[in-house]
Design a protein around this motif. Structure first.
Motif, PDB file in Angstrom:
ATOM      1  N   THR A 136       0.832  -1.204   0.000  1.00 25.69           N
ATOM      2  CA  THR A 136       0.000   0.000   0.000  1.00 25.69           C
ATOM      3  C   THR A 136       0.867   1.254   0.000  1.00 25.69           C
ATOM      4  OG1 THR A 136      -1.812  -1.118   1.157  1.00 25.69           O
ATOM      5  CG2 THR A 136      -1.766   1.289   1.261  1.00 25.69           C
ATOM      6  N   GLU A 137       1.889   1.257   0.844  1.00 26.32           N
ATOM      7  CA  GLU A 137       2.764   2.426   0.927  1.00 26.32           C
ATOM      8  C   GLU A 137       3.678   2.528  -0.285  1.00 26.32           C
ATOM      9  OE1 GLU A 137       6.123   4.332   3.956  1.00 26.32           O
ATOM     10  OE2 GLU A 137       4.493   3.092   4.729  1.00 26.32           O
ATOM     11  N   TYR A 138       4.220   1.406  -0.713  1.00 25.71           N
ATOM     12  CA  TYR A 138       5.183   1.411  -1.813  1.00 25.71           C
ATOM     13  C   TYR A 138       4.556   1.923  -3.106  1.00 25.71           C
ATOM     14  CZ  TYR A 138       8.799  -0.245  -5.020  1.00 25.71           C
ATOM     15  OH  TYR A 138       9.781  -0.315  -5.978  1.00 25.71           O
ATOM     16  N   TYR A 139       3.317   1.519  -3.378  1.00 26.33           N
ATOM     17  CA  TYR A 139       2.670   1.920  -4.625  1.00 26.33           C
ATOM     18  C   TYR A 139       1.721   3.104  -4.455  1.00 26.33           C
ATOM     19  CZ  TYR A 139       4.753  -1.704  -7.416  1.00 26.33           C
ATOM     20  OH  TYR A 139       5.665  -2.460  -8.102  1.00 26.33           O
ATOM     21  N   SER A 140       1.848   3.818  -3.352  1.00 22.85           N
ATOM     22  CA  SER A 140       1.015   5.011  -3.150  1.00 22.85           C
ATOM     23  C   SER A 140       1.344   6.096  -4.172  1.00 22.85           C
ATOM     24  CB  SER A 140       1.196   5.554  -1.730  1.00 22.85           C
ATOM     25  OG  SER A 140       2.547   5.946  -1.496  1.00 22.85           O
ATOM     26  N   ALA A 141       2.538   6.028  -4.776  1.00 26.16           N
ATOM     27  CA  ALA A 141       2.944   7.036  -5.766  1.00 26.16           C
ATOM     28  C   ALA A 141       2.225   6.862  -7.096  1.00 26.16           C
ATOM     29  CB  ALA A 141       4.454   6.966  -5.978  1.00 26.16           C
ATOM     30  N   LEU A 142       1.596   5.705  -7.300  1.00 26.72           N
ATOM     31  CA  LEU A 142       0.880   5.453  -8.553  1.00 26.72           C
ATOM     32  C   LEU A 142      -0.621   5.482  -8.285  1.00 26.72           C
ATOM     33  CD1 LEU A 142       3.022   2.541 -10.052  1.00 26.72           C
ATOM     34  CD2 LEU A 142       3.179   4.999 -10.531  1.00 26.72           C
ATOM     35  N   PRO A 143      -1.304   6.549  -8.680  1.00 25.57           N
ATOM     36  CA  PRO A 143      -2.726   6.686  -8.352  1.00 25.57           C
ATOM     37  C   PRO A 143      -3.629   5.752  -9.154  1.00 25.57           C
ATOM     38  CG  PRO A 143      -2.010   8.524  -9.713  1.00 25.57           C
ATOM     39  CD  PRO A 143      -0.778   7.752  -9.357  1.00 25.57           C
ATOM     40  N   ASN A 144      -3.199   5.354 -10.358  1.00 28.55           N
ATOM     41  CA  ASN A 144      -4.035   4.500 -11.207  1.00 28.55           C
ATOM     42  C   ASN A 144      -3.751   3.031 -10.922  1.00 28.55           C
ATOM     43  OD1 ASN A 144      -5.073   6.793 -12.517  1.00 28.55           O
ATOM     44  ND2 ASN A 144      -3.362   6.819 -13.952  1.00 28.55           N
ATOM     45  N   LYS A 145      -4.699   2.391 -10.253  1.00 29.22           N
ATOM     46  CA  LYS A 145      -4.528   0.981  -9.894  1.00 29.22           C
ATOM     47  C   LYS A 145      -5.486   0.117 -10.725  1.00 29.22           C
ATOM     48  CE  LYS A 145      -1.841   1.703  -6.156  1.00 29.22           C
ATOM     49  NZ  LYS A 145      -1.945   3.147  -5.906  1.00 29.22           N
ATOM     50  N   PRO A 146      -4.996  -0.961 -11.323  1.00 32.09           N
ATOM     51  CA  PRO A 146      -5.868  -1.861 -12.075  1.00 32.09           C
ATOM     52  C   PRO A 146      -6.747  -2.690 -11.138  1.00 32.09           C
ATOM     53  CG  PRO A 146      -3.662  -2.754 -11.966  1.00 32.09           C
ATOM     54  CD  PRO A 146      -3.589  -1.385 -11.348  1.00 32.09           C
ATOM     55  N   GLN A 147      -7.840  -3.219 -11.673  1.00 31.75           N
ATOM     56  CA  GLN A 147      -8.728  -4.025 -10.850  1.00 31.75           C
ATOM     57  C   GLN A 147      -8.024  -5.273 -10.322  1.00 31.75           C
ATOM     58  OE1 GLN A 147     -11.777  -3.121  -9.785  1.00 31.75           O
ATOM     59  NE2 GLN A 147     -11.602  -4.932  -8.468  1.00 31.75           N
ATOM     60  N   ALA A 148      -7.102  -5.811 -11.119  1.00 33.56           N
ATOM     61  CA  ALA A 148      -6.368  -6.997 -10.670  1.00 33.56           C
ATOM     62  C   ALA A 148      -5.565  -6.694  -9.408  1.00 33.56           C
ATOM     63  CB  ALA A 148      -5.448  -7.492 -11.778  1.00 33.56           C
ATOM     64  N   TRP A 149      -5.063  -5.483  -9.314  1.00 32.61           N
ATOM     65  CA  TRP A 149      -4.342  -5.066  -8.098  1.00 32.61           C
ATOM     66  C   TRP A 149      -5.296  -5.015  -6.913  1.00 32.61           C
ATOM     67  CZ3 TRP A 149       0.182  -3.512  -5.734  1.00 32.61           C
ATOM     68  CH2 TRP A 149       0.056  -2.663  -4.632  1.00 32.61           C
ATOM     69  N   ASN A 150      -6.456  -4.389  -7.099  1.00 32.54           N
ATOM     70  CA  ASN A 150      -7.432  -4.294  -6.012  1.00 32.54           C
ATOM     71  C   ASN A 150      -7.870  -5.678  -5.545  1.00 32.54           C
ATOM     72  OD1 ASN A 150      -7.410  -1.457  -6.158  1.00 32.54           O
ATOM     73  ND2 ASN A 150      -8.984  -1.445  -7.745  1.00 32.54           N
ATOM     74  N   ASP A 151      -8.068  -6.589  -6.500  1.00 31.00           N
ATOM     75  CA  ASP A 151      -8.468  -7.949  -6.139  1.00 31.00           C
ATOM     76  C   ASP A 151      -7.360  -8.643  -5.344  1.00 31.00           C
ATOM     77  OD1 ASP A 151     -10.809  -7.510  -7.510  1.00 31.00           O
ATOM     78  OD2 ASP A 151     -10.173  -8.586  -9.325  1.00 31.00           O
ATOM     79  N   MET A 152      -6.127  -8.453  -5.767  1.00 30.97           N
ATOM     80  CA  MET A 152      -4.996  -9.053  -5.055  1.00 30.97           C
ATOM     81  C   MET A 152      -4.908  -8.523  -3.628  1.00 30.97           C
ATOM     82  SD  MET A 152      -0.927  -8.620  -5.870  1.00 30.97           S
ATOM     83  CE  MET A 152      -0.901  -6.942  -5.168  1.00 30.97           C
ATOM     84  N   MET A 153      -5.042  -7.211  -3.474  1.00 30.95           N
ATOM     85  CA  MET A 153      -4.944  -6.607  -2.149  1.00 30.95           C
ATOM     86  C   MET A 153      -6.102  -7.062  -1.254  1.00 30.95           C
ATOM     87  SD  MET A 153      -2.126  -4.883  -2.164  1.00 30.95           S
ATOM     88  CE  MET A 153      -2.162  -3.563  -0.924  1.00 30.95           C
ATOM     89  N   ASP A 154      -7.297  -7.187  -1.830  1.00 28.31           N
ATOM     90  CA  ASP A 154      -8.433  -7.694  -1.054  1.00 28.31           C
ATOM     91  C   ASP A 154      -8.153  -9.116  -0.586  1.00 28.31           C
ATOM     92  OD1 ASP A 154      -9.830  -5.349  -1.345  1.00 28.31           O
ATOM     93  OD2 ASP A 154     -11.058  -6.055  -3.028  1.00 28.31           O
ATOM     94  N   GLY A 155      -7.500  -9.901  -1.430  1.00 31.29           N
ATOM     95  CA  GLY A 155      -7.161 -11.264  -1.053  1.00 31.29           C
ATOM     96  C   GLY A 155      -6.180 -11.319   0.098  1.00 31.29           C
ATOM     97  N   LEU A 156      -5.243 -10.375   0.122  1.00 31.01           N
ATOM     98  CA  LEU A 156      -4.273 -10.339   1.223  1.00 31.01           C
ATOM     99  C   LEU A 156      -4.954 -10.074   2.564  1.00 31.01           C
ATOM    100  CD1 LEU A 156      -1.293  -8.349  -0.368  1.00 31.01           C
ATOM    101  CD2 LEU A 156      -1.366 -10.794   0.181  1.00 31.01           C
ATOM    102  N   LYS A 157      -6.037  -9.319   2.532  1.00 36.21           N
ATOM    103  CA  LYS A 157      -6.759  -9.006   3.770  1.00 36.21           C
ATOM    104  C   LYS A 157      -7.366 -10.253   4.415  1.00 36.21           C
ATOM    105  CE  LYS A 157      -8.278  -4.362   2.357  1.00 36.21           C
ATOM    106  NZ  LYS A 157      -9.480  -3.536   2.076  1.00 36.21           N
ATOM    107  N   THR A 158      -7.571 -11.294   3.628  1.00 30.64           N
ATOM    108  CA  THR A 158      -8.220 -12.503   4.144  1.00 30.64           C
ATOM    109  C   THR A 158      -7.209 -13.490   4.723  1.00 30.64           C
ATOM    110  OG1 THR A 158      -8.112 -13.751   2.056  1.00 30.64           O
ATOM    111  CG2 THR A 158      -9.974 -12.237   2.353  1.00 30.64           C
ATOM    112  N   LYS A 159      -5.916 -13.190   4.602  1.00 28.13           N
ATOM    113  CA  LYS A 159      -4.874 -14.125   5.047  1.00 28.13           C
ATOM    114  C   LYS A 159      -4.222 -13.652   6.342  1.00 28.13           C
ATOM    115  CE  LYS A 159      -3.706 -15.147   0.196  1.00 28.13           C
ATOM    116  NZ  LYS A 159      -4.267 -16.502   0.130  1.00 28.13           N
ATOM    117  N   ASN A 160      -3.663 -14.580   7.076  1.00 25.53           N
ATOM    118  CA  ASN A 160      -2.896 -14.269   8.270  1.00 25.53           C
ATOM    119  C   ASN A 160      -1.394 -14.269   7.989  1.00 25.53           C
ATOM    120  OD1 ASN A 160      -5.134 -14.047  10.066  1.00 25.53           O
ATOM    121  ND2 ASN A 160      -5.277 -16.281  10.154  1.00 25.53           N
TER     122      ASN A 160
END
Length: 222
Positions: free
Chosen positions: A191-215
């Protein structure tokens, strides 16, 4: 060889480094020349070149996050074979990160890196033999990098908002016995590393949502 830090696009060595990046990396991985002006002045972003006989023969960019106790290698470029450039950059970077961590009074747990997977996508890297993606992957495996066990994409650096695939997010643990990373750490870091790039693809959002479900996310061999 000299290990020289670039902090301005006005530096005479910057165009040489940027040209080297364009020669070896795919276009979507290279930030446009003028867009470097602000980030390269950031004291937390360390851009160094290897200089031999007045020419830029290699380069590396990295940063250290004291609050995560992790570093990130943005890129490493070896421009010519037979000069020991890779080893030179590796040892200089290691020593500098040790210094930065010491100044922040933190002990690093390791370093992230995005590593191309040529078994999925073939990369030419400008025909520079040391940059061959098969060679690079095996060398990084020898060094100790391991890939994080999830399907990885990142936003393109050309600001078009495309998803760049064919890479693994990998980690070099300070303790070789480390077998996983907290998913929360990976999520917060990206999240912090790619904060410099405002345009995020849906595949990125899906990946990040998936990380939220893991420990935890396992560290696997490259």
């Amino acid at each position: 060889m000299d290990y020289y830090r670039i902090t301005s696009i006005q530096d005479s060595y910057f165009p040489k480094m940027h040209r080297l990046m364009q020669e070896v990396f795919p276009p979507e991985e290279v930030l446009e020349f003028s867009l470097w002006e602000e980030p390269i002045q950031d004291p937390g972003i360390h851009v160094y070149v290897a200089i031999a006989n007045g020419e830029v023969v290699g380069a590396t960019e990295y940063r250290y996050y004291p609050h995560f106790r992790t570093a990130m290698t943005d890129f490493t470029i070896i421009g010519k074979p037979g000069l020991g450039i890779g080893r030179f950059l590796l040892k200089k970077r290691e020593k500098d990160i040790e210094r930065i961590a010491s100044e922040s009074r933190t002990v690093p747990i390791g370093m992230f890196a995005e590593i191309y997977d040529p078994y999925r996508i073939e990369y030419s890297f400008g025909g520079v033999t040391p940059m061959n993606s098969y060679v690079r992957r095996e060398v990084l495996s020898h060094i100790g990098y391991r890939k994080l066990d999830f399907s990885y994409v990142h936003p393109s650096w050309d600001h078009q908002g495309d998803a760049v695939s064919g890479l693994d997010l990998s980690f070099l643990p300070a303790e070789e016995e480390l077998g996983s990373l907290p998913a929360e750490l990976v999520y917060n870091f990206l999240t912090e590393y790619y904060s410099a790039l405002p345009n995020k693809p849906q595949a990125w959002n899906d990946m990040m949502d998936g990380l939220k479900t893991k420990n935890e996310i396992a560290l696997l061999p490259l």
